[in-house]
Design an enzyme around this catalytic site. Structure first.
Site, PDB file in Angstrom:
ATOM      1  N   CYS A  50      -1.624  47.036   2.440  1.00 15.98           N
ATOM      2  CA  CYS A  50      -0.985  45.889   3.076  1.00 15.98           C
ATOM      3  C   CYS A  50      -1.737  45.466   4.334  1.00 15.98           C
ATOM      4  CB  CYS A  50       0.478  46.205   3.414  1.00 15.98           C
ATOM      5  SG  CYS A  50       0.688  47.173   4.910  1.00 15.98           S
ATOM      6  N   THR A  61      -0.852  45.722   7.454  1.00 12.95           N
ATOM      7  CA  THR A  61      -0.871  46.738   8.501  1.00 12.95           C
ATOM      8  C   THR A  61      -1.975  47.748   8.243  1.00 12.95           C
ATOM      9  OG1 THR A  61       1.508  46.493   8.858  1.00 12.95           O
ATOM     10  CG2 THR A  61       0.497  48.513   9.658  1.00 12.95           C
ATOM     11  N   HIS A  85      -5.068  46.282   9.509  1.00  9.07           N
ATOM     12  CA  HIS A  85      -5.150  46.385  10.972  1.00  9.07           C
ATOM     13  C   HIS A  85      -5.672  47.763  11.376  1.00  9.07           C
ATOM     14  CE1 HIS A  85      -3.481  42.593  12.334  1.00  9.07           C
ATOM     15  NE2 HIS A  85      -2.413  42.736  11.572  1.00  9.07           N
ATOM     16  N   HIS A 128       1.971  53.151   2.623  1.00 16.82           N
ATOM     17  CA  HIS A 128       3.428  53.256   2.664  1.00 16.82           C
ATOM     18  C   HIS A 128       4.117  52.404   1.601  1.00 16.82           C
ATOM     19  CE1 HIS A 128       2.272  49.992   5.436  1.00 16.82           C
ATOM     20  NE2 HIS A 128       3.327  49.375   4.935  1.00 16.82           N
ATOM     21  N   CYS A 148      18.110  57.258  20.435  1.00 22.75           N
ATOM     22  CA  CYS A 148      17.671  56.217  21.368  1.00 22.75           C
ATOM     23  C   CYS A 148      18.678  55.062  21.359  1.00 22.75           C
ATOM     24  CB  CYS A 148      16.281  55.708  20.983  1.00 22.75           C
ATOM     25  SG  CYS A 148      16.254  54.623  19.541  1.00 22.75           S
ATOM     26  N   CYS A 176      18.940  53.234  17.976  1.00 27.99           N
ATOM     27  CA  CYS A 176      19.647  54.000  16.953  1.00 27.99           C
ATOM     28  C   CYS A 176      21.144  54.030  17.223  1.00 27.99           C
ATOM     29  CB  CYS A 176      19.095  55.426  16.898  1.00 27.99           C
ATOM     30  SG  CYS A 176      17.439  55.576  16.192  1.00 27.99           S
TER      31      CYS A 176
END
Length: 354
Positions: A38, A40, A43, A61, A94, A97
């Site tokens: 993909c 990403t 990149h 992924h 966090c 979350c």
């Protein structure tokens, strides 16, 4: 021992022997079948994410595969189950979350970026990341569930409704998937894409495509909408010109959904936002409901995944596939991780189907 595709440095990948840890409590060992490359991943390949990606790093992924073994205390999964992976691991503590937005956890571990990914012949993942695939769905098509989940999330974030005039700026794989998901939601869709190859595919899928190099896109939108402007625009190009187009086509109280990763700040016509009371929303990743809807859309053919697959290459040819994607005249390249599954040349895939 199996093989993995590893990122070593900018524009440098290799395939090398890999040792996969046995699944521990709450983990599952998978045999990836097909893995998509993909934007990403590109990149990372270009070295743009070296501050985040620790080389040597196993990428990938977007995947489908089979369960090989399950770790202690794992329930509901058995060898041979067909799965894809929602590649997110969050801390659960966090502020994001605690607010129910685990997919954008501030300490998010994105499998394939922050930790080892799917471009290997055996992959140990948390069982909680597995998403079941129907037996009727071919595994090559199932590798497009993850990017389809991105599109599902994007369309939901933009609040697309039936009958709304929707412009997708950028006709790469995610842009096309957004267009298909938006159309399934009842929207009228136009895709803006400079590549003739990609425009042809868009047209073959029954969508209308415009070339920004030759067409006055805002004028076309004005004619299409009776001077009202688009209700929704998606910026998927990652280019400054794409941002301008996405803003310019919107009508009063239109919504702009930012999907592309822009590596540097962009100038934005904020006066247009003020004057027309526009709304900008960001869209990042997905949650489990997005994944489950994506499985259904790919399985029932609403998303014709096979039409988006330009090429399938063996694991050993994955480095060259990254370079091929840079040309822009292909859509999705899949890496077949099932071929030549071990370093010594013996086939080790039978345990995945036991």
């Amino acid at each position: 021992m199996t093989r993995a595709v590893r990122y070593l440095a900018a524009r440098t990948l290799d395939t090398a022997p890999a040792e996969t840890p046995e699944p521990g409590p709450g983990e599952v060992l998978l045999a990836p079948a097909y893995v998509g490359i993909c934007g990403t991943d590109l990149h990372i390949f270009h070295g743009d994410m070296d501050a985040r990606v620790a080389a040597p790093a196993v990428l990938g992924h977007e995947m489908s595969g089979l369960v090989v073994r399950v770790g202690p205390d794992v329930q509901g999964w058995r060898p041979g189950d067909a799965v894809t992976v929602m590649p997110l691991r969050w801390d659960g503590t966090c502020p994001a979350c605690r607010a129910g937005n685990q997919h954008i956890c501030r300490q998010l571990d994105f499998l394939g970026i922050d930790s080892p990914g799917a471009l290997q012949q055996r992959w140990t993942v948390p069982a909680a990341a597995l998403v079941r695939l129907p037996d009727s769905l071919p595994l090559d098509r199932a590798a497009l569930v993850e990017p389809t989940a991105v599109a599902v999330h994007d369309v939901a974030r933009a609040g697309v409704r039936a009958g709304e005039r929707t412009v997708v700026v950028g006709g790469g794989p995610v842009g096309v998937l957004i267009a298909l998901v938006a159309r399934a939601a009842g929207a009228e869709v136009r895709v803006v894409e400079p590549s003739s190859h990609r425009r042809l595919l868009v047209e073959e899928l029954g969508l209308t495509a415009w070339n920004p190099a030759d067409d006055d896109v805002p004028e076309l939108v004005r004619q299409w909408t009776g001077d009202a402007g688009a209700d929704v625009a998606f910026e998927v190009s990652g280019a400054a010109a794409g941002v301008d187009t996405a803003v310019d086509v919107l009508g009063t109280r239109g919504r702009l959904c930012l999907v592309a990763i822009h590596p540097r700040p962009r100038e934005v016509n904020l006066h247009r936002f003020f004057w027309r009371e526009l709304t900008l929303v960001g869209a990042r990743l997905y949650d489990r409901s997005d994944f489950e809807q994506a499985v259904a859309l790919v399985a029932d053919g609403t998303v014709p995944a096979e039409r988006l697959i330009s090429k399938v290459v063996p694991l050993t040819e994955a480095p060259a596939a990254f370079e091929a994607l840079e040309g822009g005249d292909v859509m999705k390249i899949l890496v077949d991780c099932t071929v030549n599954s071990t370093v010594d040349g013996t086939d080790n895939t039978e345990e995945a189907t036991a």
